[in-house]
Motif scaffolding. Structure first.
Motif, PDB file in Angstrom:
ATOM      1  N   ARG A 230     -56.648  28.065 -31.887  1.00  0.00           N
ATOM      2  CA  ARG A 230     -55.865  27.373 -30.859  1.00  0.00           C
ATOM      3  C   ARG A 230     -56.719  26.269 -30.252  1.00  0.00           C
ATOM      4  N   SER A 231     -56.103  25.504 -29.399  1.00  0.00           N
ATOM      5  CA  SER A 231     -56.828  24.391 -28.803  1.00  0.00           C
ATOM      6  C   SER A 231     -57.507  24.803 -27.512  1.00  0.00           C
ATOM      7  N   ARG A 232     -58.544  24.051 -27.154  1.00  0.00           N
ATOM      8  CA  ARG A 232     -59.201  24.223 -25.872  1.00  0.00           C
ATOM      9  C   ARG A 232     -58.603  23.253 -24.879  1.00  0.00           C
ATOM     10  N   PRO A 233     -58.233  23.727 -23.673  1.00  0.00           N
ATOM     11  CA  PRO A 233     -57.698  22.805 -22.672  1.00  0.00           C
ATOM     12  C   PRO A 233     -58.678  21.681 -22.395  1.00  0.00           C
TER      13      PRO A 233
ATOM     14  N   VAL B 247     -56.847  15.310 -27.947  1.00  0.00           N
ATOM     15  CA  VAL B 247     -55.548  14.761 -27.570  1.00  0.00           C
ATOM     16  C   VAL B 247     -55.634  14.302 -26.122  1.00  0.00           C
ATOM     17  N   TRP B 248     -55.386  13.014 -25.925  1.00  0.00           N
ATOM     18  CA  TRP B 248     -55.454  12.400 -24.597  1.00  0.00           C
ATOM     19  C   TRP B 248     -54.028  12.171 -24.116  1.00  0.00           C
ATOM     20  N   GLU B 249     -53.771  12.463 -22.836  1.00  0.00           N
ATOM     21  CA  GLU B 249     -52.428  12.360 -22.285  1.00  0.00           C
ATOM     22  C   GLU B 249     -52.393  11.343 -21.153  1.00  0.00           C
TER      23      GLU B 249
ATOM     24  N   SER C  50     -56.422  18.271 -24.646  1.00  0.00           N
ATOM     25  CA  SER C  50     -56.777  19.371 -25.544  1.00  0.00           C
ATOM     26  C   SER C  50     -57.859  18.938 -26.516  1.00  0.00           C
ATOM     27  N   THR C  51     -58.671  19.890 -26.909  1.00  0.00           N
ATOM     28  CA  THR C  51     -59.625  19.688 -28.005  1.00  0.00           C
ATOM     29  C   THR C  51     -59.319  20.723 -29.076  1.00  0.00           C
TER      30      THR C  51
ATOM     31  N   GLU D  25     -47.207  22.785 -28.039  1.00  0.00           N
ATOM     32  CA  GLU D  25     -46.479  23.778 -27.275  1.00  0.00           C
ATOM     33  C   GLU D  25     -46.049  23.217 -25.923  1.00  0.00           C
ATOM     34  N   ILE D  26     -45.260  24.003 -25.187  1.00  0.00           N
ATOM     35  CA  ILE D  26     -44.694  23.539 -23.929  1.00  0.00           C
ATOM     36  C   ILE D  26     -45.775  23.184 -22.921  1.00  0.00           C
ATOM     37  N   ASP D  27     -46.884  23.916 -22.931  1.00  0.00           N
ATOM     38  CA  ASP D  27     -47.958  23.660 -21.967  1.00  0.00           C
ATOM     39  C   ASP D  27     -48.923  22.573 -22.428  1.00  0.00           C
ATOM     40  N   ASP D  28     -48.490  21.792 -23.423  1.00  0.00           N
ATOM     41  CA  ASP D  28     -49.286  20.686 -23.968  1.00  0.00           C
ATOM     42  C   ASP D  28     -50.535  21.150 -24.692  1.00  0.00           C
ATOM     43  N   GLN D  29     -50.613  22.448 -25.005  1.00  0.00           N
ATOM     44  CA  GLN D  29     -51.667  22.936 -25.876  1.00  0.00           C
ATOM     45  C   GLN D  29     -51.124  22.953 -27.310  1.00  0.00           C
TER      46      GLN D  29
END
Length: 392
Positions: free
Chosen positions: A7-10, A151-153, A163-164, A199-203
């Motif tokens: 999974r991704s890291r926040p 991933v930059w938002e 996320s990383t 996903e919904i939480d941007d992860q």
């Protein structure tokens, strides 16, 4: 099952103190930055263009322009971690840029200037190889030789690291958002392709890890309006991946035995209508493919083989909304092509429209058209410059 575990890291917001350029490292460990250029003045056609000298080393990639504000993203070496620079169009007095001679069909000049207004860094630890805007233009994905994807938002007027993504064993070479914006694909030197679900939480959760290439996977691209992909790489092949029961399966491998490439495949680009694909390689060969689908299963059929006269590597290729194809070459040139029918047998072939020799002072690593204004082309090269061109 590694797919369920990865999974991704926040991410985190990059503090202002961290956005300053870090000290340069030795030439044996050159790092890369990301530069995003944005115009303030929305002009459908620019009479001339600019050479942006904000990078300190090789510019690998320019990722098109956003549909909303005309921005474009590029990477260049010589800075630690990731740096994002937003450039805005102002008056000539607001910038220090190199200027070139005007040319009839592909111009590079002094009208339209750009100013750096924002920087992001501190995420990647090594060279950034690719960056891509999301379909909604609120995210940018970056991949690095440090084996991570960031991933930059967009947050208001700024950006934050959301996320990383970790999982690749070595250098990540390319990244692509799916047409519906829900999926992110990455590929790399470990010969694998990873499919990530937003996903919904941007992860992001890893849905699948694809194995099939025997060497580096250089590039990936989603077939328009689908969840099928094409990948290509150092093993001289193209592979078509179709989604089957929520997994991706390689359903077609195109190599020299199928009149495919005989050298490293560097770039892929789809036609504006999405029915054709061009691929380019290290010997200056450009193949034109037809995309066929039956019951949502996609495959490629070769239409024609098109050799660039110089025989030099074509490192990048893009297909504009107006139908013009642009190529970035290892002989420092930018080549414009048209897709026409051969008058002898009606076969679709690529015909040279224009060649701009010495478009850059070194290899042209990337070319990318504006999605709304097909006359606008960005290029990046080994001469440390991003150039914006008028294509007429």
């Amino acid at each position: 099952d590694t797919r369920a575990l990865v999974r991704s890291r926040p991410g985190r917001r990059v503090p202002a103190a961290e956005t300053q350029p870090k000290s340069l490292k030795s030439s044996a460990s050159i790092h890369q930055s990301i530069v995003v250029h944005r115009r303030l003045i929305d002009r459908s056609i620019l009479s001339s263009s600019s050479a942006l000298a904000s990078h300190g080393h090789v510019v690998w990639v320019v990722d098109g322009f956003t549909k909303r504000d005309g921005g474009c993203a590029a990477q260049g070496t010589q800075r630690s971690g990731v740096e994002r620079v937003v450039e805005r169009a102002l008056g000539d007095s607001a910038r220090q840029l190199r200027r070139g001679q005007k040319r009839s069909d592909l111009e590079e000049g002094s009208d339209g200037s750009w100013e750096c207004v924002e920087k992001l860094e501190g995420a990647h630890q090594r060279t950034v190889r690719r960056c891509k805007f999301s379909q909604c233009e609120t995210m940018i994905a970056t991949v690095s030789f440090d084996a991570t994807t960031c991933v930059w938002e967009r947050k208001g007027e700024g950006w934050e690291l959301a996320s990383t993504l970790e999982g690749h064993e070595s250098e990540v070479k390319d990244v692509a958002w799916s047409p519906d914006g829900e999926l992110l694909a990455t590929c790399g030197r470990d010969k694998s392709i990873w499919i990530w679900l937003k996903e919904i939480d941007d992860q992001f959760e890893c849905l699948d890890v694809l194995q099939g290439h025997t060497q580096d996977v250089k590039t990936i691209a989603w077939i328009p309006s689908s969840r099928a992909m094409v990948s290509a790489g150092y093993d001289n092949t193209l592979k078509v991946w179709n989604e089957v029961s929520e997994e991706w399966v390689c359903t077609q491998t195109l190599d020299s035995a199928y009149q495919g490439h005989e050298d490293t495949v560097w770039g892929l680009a789809f036609s504006p209508q999405g029915g054709k694909l061009v691929s380019c390689d290290g010997q200056g060969m450009i193949l034109l493919w037809e995309i066929k689908s039956q019951e949502e299963k996609y495959e490629l059929t070769l239409i024609s083989r098109n050799q660039i006269a110089s025989g030099k590597a074509i490192y990048s290729i893009d297909w504009s909304r107006s139908g013009v194809i642009a190529c970035g070459s290892g002989d420092n040139s930018i080549i414009l092509l048209d897709c026409i029918k051969d008058p002898e047998d009606g076969t679709e072939i690529l015909k040279m429209r224009k060649e701009i020799k010495q478009a850059h002072a070194a290899d042209v690593n990337c070319v990318s058209f504006h999605p709304r204004h097909p006359d606008l082309l960005a290029s990046g090269g080994d001469d440390e410059l991003v150039k914006v061109w008028n294509v007429r």
